[in-house]
Design a protein around this motif. Sequence first.
Motif, PDB file in Angstrom:
ATOM      1  N   GLN A  30      71.980  90.953  55.721  1.00 10.58           N
ATOM      2  CA  GLN A  30      71.523  90.263  56.925  1.00 10.58           C
ATOM      3  C   GLN A  30      71.716  88.747  56.781  1.00 10.58           C
ATOM      4  O   GLN A  30      72.178  88.088  57.703  1.00 10.58           O
ATOM      5  CB  GLN A  30      70.056  90.588  57.160  1.00 10.58           C
ATOM      6  N   VAL A  31      71.367  88.218  55.605  1.00 12.47           N
ATOM      7  CA  VAL A  31      71.559  86.794  55.351  1.00 12.47           C
ATOM      8  C   VAL A  31      73.038  86.431  55.517  1.00 12.47           C
ATOM      9  O   VAL A  31      73.386  85.380  56.048  1.00 12.47           O
ATOM     10  CB  VAL A  31      71.068  86.423  53.925  1.00 12.47           C
ATOM     11  N   GLU A  32      73.908  87.340  55.107  1.00  5.32           N
ATOM     12  CA  GLU A  32      75.361  87.099  55.209  1.00  5.32           C
ATOM     13  C   GLU A  32      75.888  87.309  56.625  1.00  5.32           C
ATOM     14  O   GLU A  32      77.064  87.098  56.877  1.00  5.32           O
ATOM     15  CB  GLU A  32      76.121  88.046  54.271  1.00  5.32           C
ATOM     16  N   VAL A  61      64.294 102.427  43.994  1.00  3.55           N
ATOM     17  CA  VAL A  61      65.558 102.617  44.727  1.00  3.55           C
ATOM     18  C   VAL A  61      65.410 102.048  46.139  1.00  3.55           C
ATOM     19  O   VAL A  61      66.286 101.330  46.632  1.00  3.55           O
ATOM     20  CB  VAL A  61      65.954 104.112  44.784  1.00  3.55           C
ATOM     21  N   ALA A  62      64.257 102.328  46.759  1.00  2.00           N
ATOM     22  CA  ALA A  62      64.016 101.808  48.106  1.00  2.00           C
ATOM     23  C   ALA A  62      64.052 100.280  48.091  1.00  2.00           C
ATOM     24  O   ALA A  62      64.605  99.650  48.991  1.00  2.00           O
ATOM     25  CB  ALA A  62      62.671 102.307  48.631  1.00  2.00           C
ATOM     26  N   ARG A  63      63.467  99.698  47.066  1.00  2.00           N
ATOM     27  CA  ARG A  63      63.456  98.238  46.983  1.00  2.00           C
ATOM     28  C   ARG A  63      64.886  97.696  46.889  1.00  2.00           C
ATOM     29  O   ARG A  63      65.234  96.714  47.545  1.00  2.00           O
ATOM     30  CB  ARG A  63      62.651  97.785  45.758  1.00  2.00           C
ATOM     31  N   ALA A  64      65.730  98.373  46.075  1.00  3.36           N
ATOM     32  CA  ALA A  64      67.122  97.939  45.958  1.00  3.36           C
ATOM     33  C   ALA A  64      67.840  98.057  47.305  1.00  3.36           C
ATOM     34  O   ALA A  64      68.606  97.166  47.697  1.00  3.36           O
ATOM     35  CB  ALA A  64      67.838  98.764  44.889  1.00  3.36           C
ATOM     36  N   LEU A  65      67.570  99.154  48.046  1.00  2.00           N
ATOM     37  CA  LEU A  65      68.207  99.316  49.369  1.00  2.00           C
ATOM     38  C   LEU A  65      67.780  98.203  50.309  1.00  2.00           C
ATOM     39  O   LEU A  65      68.561  97.657  51.080  1.00  2.00           O
ATOM     40  CB  LEU A  65      67.849 100.679  49.983  1.00  2.00           C
ATOM     41  N   ARG A  66      66.483  97.859  50.250  1.00  2.00           N
ATOM     42  CA  ARG A  66      65.998  96.785  51.120  1.00  2.00           C
ATOM     43  C   ARG A  66      66.619  95.447  50.734  1.00  2.00           C
ATOM     44  O   ARG A  66      66.877  94.609  51.591  1.00  2.00           O
ATOM     45  CB  ARG A  66      64.477  96.689  51.037  1.00  2.00           C
ATOM     46  N   GLU A  67      66.846  95.261  49.429  1.00  2.00           N
ATOM     47  CA  GLU A  67      67.468  94.004  49.012  1.00  2.00           C
ATOM     48  C   GLU A  67      68.906  93.940  49.529  1.00  2.00           C
ATOM     49  O   GLU A  67      69.352  92.899  50.012  1.00  2.00           O
ATOM     50  CB  GLU A  67      67.441  93.866  47.485  1.00  2.00           C
ATOM     51  N   ILE A  68      69.615  95.083  49.451  1.00  2.00           N
ATOM     52  CA  ILE A  68      70.978  95.124  50.008  1.00  2.00           C
ATOM     53  C   ILE A  68      70.931  94.763  51.491  1.00  2.00           C
ATOM     54  O   ILE A  68      71.692  93.917  51.970  1.00  2.00           O
ATOM     55  CB  ILE A  68      71.610  96.524  49.811  1.00  2.00           C
ATOM     56  N   ALA A  69      69.987  95.385  52.220  1.00  5.03           N
ATOM     57  CA  ALA A  69      69.865  95.126  53.661  1.00  5.03           C
ATOM     58  C   ALA A  69      69.596  93.648  53.917  1.00  5.03           C
ATOM     59  O   ALA A  69      70.240  93.020  54.767  1.00  5.03           O
ATOM     60  CB  ALA A  69      68.748  95.989  54.252  1.00  5.03           C
ATOM     61  N   SER A  70      68.653  93.087  53.168  1.00  6.07           N
ATOM     62  CA  SER A  70      68.281  91.684  53.400  1.00  6.07           C
ATOM     63  C   SER A  70      69.437  90.750  53.091  1.00  6.07           C
ATOM     64  O   SER A  70      69.697  89.795  53.831  1.00  6.07           O
ATOM     65  CB  SER A  70      67.076  91.303  52.530  1.00  6.07           C
ATOM     66  N   LEU A  71      70.137  91.007  51.976  1.00  2.16           N
ATOM     67  CA  LEU A  71      71.255  90.134  51.614  1.00  2.16           C
ATOM     68  C   LEU A  71      72.383  90.258  52.636  1.00  2.16           C
ATOM     69  O   LEU A  71      73.010  89.268  53.006  1.00  2.16           O
ATOM     70  CB  LEU A  71      71.758  90.476  50.205  1.00  2.16           C
TER      71      LEU A  71
END
Length: 584
Positions: A33-35, A21-31
């Motif tokens: 940020q990219v946007e 779940v933490a990994r998914a949250l970090r992916e949301i954050a990273s994406l």
Amino acid sequence: MSAPPYLISRDNNEVLDRFSVARALREIASLMQVEGANPFKVRAYERGARALEGMPEDLGTLVREGRLTSVPGIGSALASTIAELFQTGRSPQLDKLRERLPPGVVELSQVLSTAKVGALHRALGISSLADLETAARAGRIRDVKGFGAKTEQKILADIEALRTRGTEILLHEATREGDALLAHLRASPAVARAEIAGALRRRRETIDRLVAVSAVEKGMAEDALDHAARYPAAVTVLERDATRIVMRLPDGLNAEVHVPPAARFATTWHWLTGTEGHLAKLKVVAEARGLEMDEDGLTRGGRRVSVKEEADIYRELELPFIEPELREDEGEVEAAVTGTLPTDLLRVEDVQGLVHCHTHYSDGKNSVEEMARGADALGMKYMTITDHSPTAFYANGLPLDRLHRQWDDIAKAQEKVKVRLLRGTESDILADGSLDYPDEVLGQLDVIVASVHNRHKMDADQMTRRIVAAMRRPQFKIWGHALGRYVLTRPPFAVHMEKILDAVAESRAAIEINGDPHRLDMEPRWVRMARTRGIPFVISTDAHSVNALRNVRWGVDMARRGWLTKAEVLNTRGVEEFRQAVRP
Ligand SMILES: [Zn+2]
Ligand SMILES: [Zn+2]
């Protein structure tokens, strides 16, 4: 429909474990940020991920009982995303982000703009750093519209730089990252023992690479490496072979995880803690003792010497144990050989009093009573309230009338708390070296911290004269945040250190080791130079809030790096002895 790649665990009929779940949250954050999303929103997801990685409670229990928002760092919006991921393995928000952005954009955006990531995906199907490197090496990037041979070379150089260089971060941040990584590594059944090595274990002020040793049961190295590779915070796996993996973390830190067999844990941990210089000196000592030393440990006449704990290595070398904070090749091996190395280094639990604390009378966040209760909660015996003096107008320094009001407030708070409250000031050292309150006021205080807060740009001669004059004043004072540095952002000011230390040694003064993780003043080399002159020290918090009272631990780290023992630190003493020692 195929499962999304972040669906990796089906334990206990629950779709995702907390790391996934933490990994998914970090992916949301990273994406996001990219946007180019609002940085506060991005940070909320990162904070939530960190909260999940570090929390002691079972995620399933929290979700079922609807108590996710009781975890610090998780608000109600985040709680529903987490519950959804946990129960269904999906997040519509993440799905939409993935649809909008090219695959692999998070790791690729470390070396390319989002537009370039999209172009290379369309032209060559590139969706990872590994793809990108292969294509660049094969000379296929230069033919894509908008790219050229130069860009291709730059891409290869940037990938190489990612591998070798991390971004430097501060000790307290690296400690948090290290704790999170360890929590992840220890969650693997393949791992027998996991610890941090390298510069973080030596408690350096700045860290650019996390090194962890994750010892495994026989035949489990691959499992342990697979588990390490699933670290939720990892943006990219930079390198992997049979014994180690190197990953890139979001703040630019590189994390290196080694997986030796459990029987080699101690020797690997020791070797990877370094420094190279320290190990080289130990090798010389080993030879003199008829031993040989390498990364697998010690041998005598070709036969391996049994090493169960690090202490065994030093015992075989006929040396006292050398603490990790001392292994910098700054004379510690020589001192160990001659029996002059201090062995009873200061420990956090030795500190009995919190020195240098601010309240909302100057620029602190909390009241006298709140700070005092915070000290009580930490089991402290005493605390010095040292707000700023009038010259520090930008920090709301106290003129005499407000100082007197603060004394009344201290007396009132004292009736409600166990910790003994001592009256003090953090007095500015004025340009001519005088202190900021008249002598009769200073005489009514329990403690004076004397610090430079302005005119940092004086030349070395002037600044030395200013501080020497302040130290020579007849009142006992503690030299606060000695050289005014902010780690990584403001260099220490120029002085002739030996001259100042001579003046401190001849005067009624002690030196503070400032525990504010941004200051960590003064540097260990100066601490060592000062202790040879018999100068006493205090470990201070420079706390501007209740939370920052815990700064003591960073101060103790620095003190240990400066070889300080308990006997050399005044605030390891009981309250009366401390008061006598620092009485102005
Ligand atoms: Zn200050
Ligand atoms: Zn201060």
